[in-house]
Design an enzyme around this catalytic site. Sequence first.
Site, mmCIF file in Angstrom:
data_model
loop_
_atom_site.group_PDB
_atom_site.id
_atom_site.type_symbol
_atom_site.label_atom_id
_atom_site.label_comp_id
_atom_site.label_asym_id
_atom_site.label_seq_id
_atom_site.Cartn_x
_atom_site.Cartn_y
_atom_site.Cartn_z
ATOM 1 C CG ASP A 98 -11.581 -4.273 -12.291
ATOM 2 O OD1 ASP A 98 -12.900 -4.597 -12.646
ATOM 3 O OD2 ASP A 98 -10.975 -3.169 -12.420
ATOM 4 C CE1 TYR A 125 -7.911 1.401 -13.894
ATOM 5 C CE2 TYR A 125 -7.859 -1.163 -13.586
ATOM 6 C CZ TYR A 125 -8.495 0.134 -13.354
ATOM 7 O OH TYR A 125 -9.631 0.066 -12.524
ATOM 8 C CG HIS A 128 -12.216 3.127 -17.244
ATOM 9 N ND1 HIS A 128 -10.867 2.563 -17.487
ATOM 10 C CD2 HIS A 128 -12.576 3.210 -16.110
ATOM 11 C CE1 HIS A 128 -10.559 2.652 -16.142
ATOM 12 N NE2 HIS A 128 -11.569 3.170 -15.419
#
Length: 274
Positions: free
Chosen positions: A44, A49, A107
């Site tokens: 994931d 990120y 997101h």
Amino acid sequence: MEFVTLNNGVEMPMVGFGTDAANDALSYGEVMDAAVQAGYRLFDTAAMYGNQNELGDFLAGSGLKRDDYFLTSKVAQKEQGYENTLQAFKNTTAALQTDYLDLYLVHWPKFDPFFETWRALEHLYKEGYVRAIGVSNFEAHHLDRLLTKATVMPAVDQIETHPYFNQHVLHGYLEELGIQHQAWSPLGRGAVLQDPVLAGIAERYGVSIAQVILRWQIQHNVAVIPKSGNPARMAQNLALDFQLTTTDMARIDALQRGERIMGAPDQNYTEDLW
Ligand code: A2P
């Protein structure tokens, strides 16, 4: 490895690996290699990120075949909108060195270009570039709004879930809609891992508190993506082959405090950061 069948027939591992895990003593590749050795086959990630290039390099050199693992990524707030999302998908897949994703999520719920973002995901899904599409951090009112225009039902909603914030009301709604609940930070990052009730249960089963928490989620049909930079704990988080009794399940349910570790989605989506 346990799998769940999503609402479009795609099989997803119930336990995946949060690829933003870190260990000061190990390189990123060493952390990821330990995760693969432990047996993880769902990875994931998210544009947000900032690790997609490293993850892509790792996966390309891992020896794993592309259809041996399930890859999830997420459209960042800044990438939302129809054209932006299509471009974001190109960037994400280029970084990950793949031509498809297994699951692509919005997101955070941001309303401005929100329907346009979803329309782009539907396009990618219908064209076969992603095997399933879904959302993250969507509460009931966000889903209701999405569903006024969506032509594809989200397959997954990935939301903060742990014993101190168990999401039982939203979980019921997701079940009603046929959307798979997936937990981010299933271990609650800290406090809950010291909980005395969980410690007592863990001792009786001869497992760790983390294993009790993850098993509790799986028995509630919540998929999980724990992260750890520590190889022994990575392996532990996959060793969930035991059964909690109904009474113990209820004891863990009763730990609910309504305590999030991050801000609520409606607070977060206004922040530039996302
Ligand atoms: P570490 O990387 O040192 O193992 P979450 O996925 O819920 O956000 O939780 C991540 C945190 O939980 C990390 O700080 C990780 O630390 C810790 N953690 C992960 N697995 C375990 C485990 N089995 N026991 C204790 N702590 C764990």
